[in-house]
Design a protein around this motif. Structure first.
Motif, PDB file in Angstrom:
ATOM      1  N   UNK A 377     -46.586  10.040  39.012  1.00 54.00           N
ATOM      2  CA  UNK A 377     -46.149  10.956  40.049  1.00 54.00           C
ATOM      3  C   UNK A 377     -45.184  11.978  39.474  1.00 54.00           C
ATOM      4  N   UNK A 378     -44.070  12.217  40.199  1.00 51.66           N
ATOM      5  CA  UNK A 378     -43.005  13.078  39.679  1.00 51.66           C
ATOM      6  C   UNK A 378     -41.821  12.231  39.234  1.00 51.66           C
ATOM      7  N   UNK A 379     -42.119  11.158  38.523  1.00 51.20           N
ATOM      8  CA  UNK A 379     -41.139  10.320  37.833  1.00 51.20           C
ATOM      9  C   UNK A 379     -41.539  10.276  36.363  1.00 51.20           C
ATOM     10  N   UNK A 380     -40.559  10.324  35.472  1.00 54.71           N
ATOM     11  CA  UNK A 380     -40.905  10.257  34.066  1.00 54.71           C
ATOM     12  C   UNK A 380     -39.722   9.891  33.195  1.00 54.71           C
ATOM     13  N   UNK A 381     -40.025   9.593  31.931  1.00 54.81           N
ATOM     14  CA  UNK A 381     -38.966   9.224  30.991  1.00 54.81           C
ATOM     15  C   UNK A 381     -39.417   9.476  29.569  1.00 54.81           C
ATOM     16  N   UNK A 382     -38.459   9.818  28.728  1.00 60.54           N
ATOM     17  CA  UNK A 382     -38.618   9.841  27.277  1.00 60.54           C
ATOM     18  C   UNK A 382     -37.684   8.775  26.715  1.00 60.54           C
ATOM     19  N   UNK A 383     -38.260   7.725  26.119  1.00 62.21           N
ATOM     20  CA  UNK A 383     -37.429   6.694  25.507  1.00 62.21           C
ATOM     21  C   UNK A 383     -37.228   7.046  24.035  1.00 62.21           C
ATOM     22  N   UNK A 384     -35.976   7.192  23.650  1.00 64.98           N
ATOM     23  CA  UNK A 384     -35.623   7.620  22.302  1.00 64.98           C
ATOM     24  C   UNK A 384     -35.407   6.401  21.407  1.00 64.98           C
ATOM     25  N   UNK A 385     -35.969   6.464  20.207  1.00 67.93           N
ATOM     26  CA  UNK A 385     -35.814   5.359  19.263  1.00 67.93           C
ATOM     27  C   UNK A 385     -35.652   5.916  17.852  1.00 67.93           C
ATOM     28  N   UNK A 386     -35.122   5.107  16.928  1.00 68.08           N
ATOM     29  CA  UNK A 386     -35.048   5.525  15.518  1.00 68.08           C
ATOM     30  C   UNK A 386     -36.388   5.372  14.806  1.00 68.08           C
ATOM     31  N   UNK A 387     -37.370   4.806  15.503  1.00 70.95           N
ATOM     32  CA  UNK A 387     -38.697   4.586  14.927  1.00 70.95           C
ATOM     33  C   UNK A 387     -39.384   3.430  15.611  1.00 70.95           C
ATOM     34  N   UNK A 388     -40.656   3.612  16.044  1.00 70.73           N
ATOM     35  CA  UNK A 388     -41.390   2.546  16.719  1.00 70.73           C
ATOM     36  C   UNK A 388     -40.688   2.099  17.984  1.00 70.73           C
ATOM     37  N   UNK A 389     -40.637   0.780  18.178  1.00 74.25           N
ATOM     38  CA  UNK A 389     -39.952   0.225  19.352  1.00 74.25           C
ATOM     39  C   UNK A 389     -38.534  -0.245  19.030  1.00 74.25           C
ATOM     40  N   UNK A 390     -38.050   0.082  17.825  1.00 75.35           N
ATOM     41  CA  UNK A 390     -36.680  -0.298  17.464  1.00 75.35           C
ATOM     42  C   UNK A 390     -35.683   0.404  18.397  1.00 75.35           C
ATOM     43  N   UNK A 391     -34.488  -0.158  18.481  1.00 76.56           N
ATOM     44  CA  UNK A 391     -33.446   0.423  19.321  1.00 76.56           C
ATOM     45  C   UNK A 391     -32.317   0.945  18.445  1.00 76.56           C
ATOM     46  N   UNK A 392     -31.649   1.974  18.940  1.00 76.76           N
ATOM     47  CA  UNK A 392     -30.518   2.530  18.193  1.00 76.76           C
ATOM     48  C   UNK A 392     -29.364   1.537  18.157  1.00 76.76           C
ATOM     49  N   UNK A 393     -28.604   1.618  17.102  1.00 71.06           N
ATOM     50  CA  UNK A 393     -27.395   0.807  16.957  1.00 71.06           C
ATOM     51  C   UNK A 393     -26.229   1.749  16.629  1.00 71.06           C
TER      52      UNK A 393
END
Length: 458
Positions: A377-393
């Motif tokens: 719909x009119x909902x969305x997101x950009x998930x930011x990562x350092x690469x792949x599904x890793x998470x920032x630290x």
């Protein structure tokens, strides 16, 4: 170097405690003071214009400054500025709005009002407990929510919320509240696992959880059709279709939290209608009044209504309610908002805009900083990562940096940790969509450069 605070910002830090804000940092940088709104834009006290890509806080689906809603509010204040629904009293705005809600949500039989989504979900749990007591099942009281689900900030609703900041230092969650897995295929699927297979596995795990807790102790399952504050996570293929038989098997109520998804946001009147969810009860707020007046509502089906109403005759009174629940101002504006949604066919408008909105969103999927671009719909997101599904630290620095860069370019979006959320007013035009997305690529590049310089990229 931090700029000195303006007089307004100084007054703010000396007078207010802000929600979802680091108060120490806030004292250094000061508030961003918004002065007025018009259409999809807001203007700050320095005269700068911003496109409001979050509709305020997922609220202003009809934008800012809608004359019909404003005039409805003025007329209602002149006629009946306040009354209540206690002790059998009523007023026409409350009745009319409840009738319209029932018409939009087939299967719902009664409506109960509050002022916020938190109060609505607090009410849902009280009703589930009351219902099971009335059914002679005093042990059937546990509620299952989901990790990353968001259902409010009151004691029980914050316990339902499956996010750490809602629990830290608040002594939450309380007993009787449990959390099952987040239905996020990109992050949670096993290698090679399809969306349908992932959904089937989550349903099996959900069934096993209920069996382990004891079916005679589990009262309800609560879920957002699309998870909002957890990162705008739409369920994978077949998720609610797989969950529904498990609920039926164990006689567990299904509560749809439509506080964000309701009133056209997903292209249907309610998110559960698009995503295959079969609720016994619905929570709604935010776009119920277009965000113009605080109001929330709980709708329940005929089975729940019959049991609850009968039980009030046995105990003598239904001992639950809020001073401002069913406030005539909120109900009048809510009724007018529904009229506008219908007259302008807002769900159809969302469906028409969705392909371009989602195409633009997904055009950033290959950017080195973007792990996943997602939405519905009119909902969305950009998930930011350092690469792949890793998470920032550490988590939660990159997303806010990107949001601040966008603010400098006249766009307000919300950083949820390191996920950038989008929820523009549903009245947004194609030209305004262009303005919303115009600075994204540049700001992603600037943020990537900063994150690399800070040593945060893989």
């Amino acid at each position: 170097m931090t700029k000195p605070l303006t007089n307004m910002q100084t007054r703010d830090v000396e007078a207010l405690l802000h929600p979802y804000t680091n108060a120490v940092m806030h004292r250094e940088v000061g508030a961003h003071v918004i002065e007025r709104g018009e259409g999809v834009y807001v203007y700050d006290d320095q005269g700068r214009r911003f496109i409001e890509g979050m509709a305020g806080l997922w609220c202003c689906g009809l934008g800012f400054g809608d004359r019909e809603l404003i005039e409805t509010a003025q007329a209602q204040l002149e006629k009946l500025p306040y009354y209540h629904l206690f002790g059998g009293r009523s007023h026409e705005p409350a009745i009319e709005l409840a009738e319209k809600i029932k018409d939009l949500a087939p299967g719902m039989a009664r409506v109960f009002y509050q002022s916020s989504g938190s109060e609505a979900n607090e009410t849902q749990i009280k009703l589930a407990w009351y219902y099971n007591n009335a059914m002679g099942r005093p042990e059937k009281k546990k509620i299952i929510s989901r990790v990353k689900g968001y259902h409010g900030v009151s004691i029980v609703s914050a316990s339902l919320t499956g996010l750490p900041y809602n629990h830290k230092s608040f002594d939450l969650p309380v007993d009787r509240i449990h959390h099952t897995a987040t239905p996020h295929h990109w992050r949670g699927a096993e290698p090679g696992e399809s969306e349908a297979d992932f959904s089937a596995r989550l349903a099996r795990e959900f069934d096993e959880m209920i069996e382990a807790e004891g079916p005679d102790t589990v009262a309800a399952f609560i879920a957002e059709p699309v998870m909002g504050a957890g990162g705008v996570i739409a369920p994978p293929e077949g998720y609610f279709e797989a969950i529904t038989p498990v609920l039926a098997k164990h006689d567990v109520l299904c509560i749809a939290d439509e506080v964000i998804c309701g009133f056209g946001r997903t292209g249907e009147w309610f998110g559960h209608q698009r995503l295959g969810m079969k609720p016994n009860a619905i929570s709604m707020a935010k776009q119920l009044t277009g965000g113009y007046v605080p109001l929330s509502a709980v709708a329940i089906d005929a089975q729940m209504a019959e049991v609850i109403e009968r039980h009030t005759g046995e105990v003598g009174i239904f001992g639950h309610g809020f001073t401002y629940g069913g406030h005539p101002l909120g109900c009048a504006v809510g009724s007018a908002a529904i009229d506008i949604y219908r007259r302008r066919d807002i769900p159809a408008r969302v469906r028409a805009l969705e392909p371009e909105f989602q195409r633009r969103l997904r055009s950033y999927a290959d950017h080195p900083l973007v792990g996943e671009a997602r939405g519905i719909g009119l909902l969305g997101a950009l998930e930011l990562t350092p690469g792949g599904t890793a998470m920032f630290d550490p988590v939660g620095k990159v997303g806010p940096y990107l949001a601040m860069r966008l603010l400098e370019h006249g766009v307000i979006l919300r950083a949820i940790g390191d996920t950038l959320a989008f929820c523009p007013p549903m009245t947004i035009s194609e030209d305004e969509l262009d303005q919303l997305f115009a600075p994204i690529e540049r700001c992603l590049d600037e943020t990537l450069h900063w994150a690399t310089r800070e040593g945060m990229m893989a």
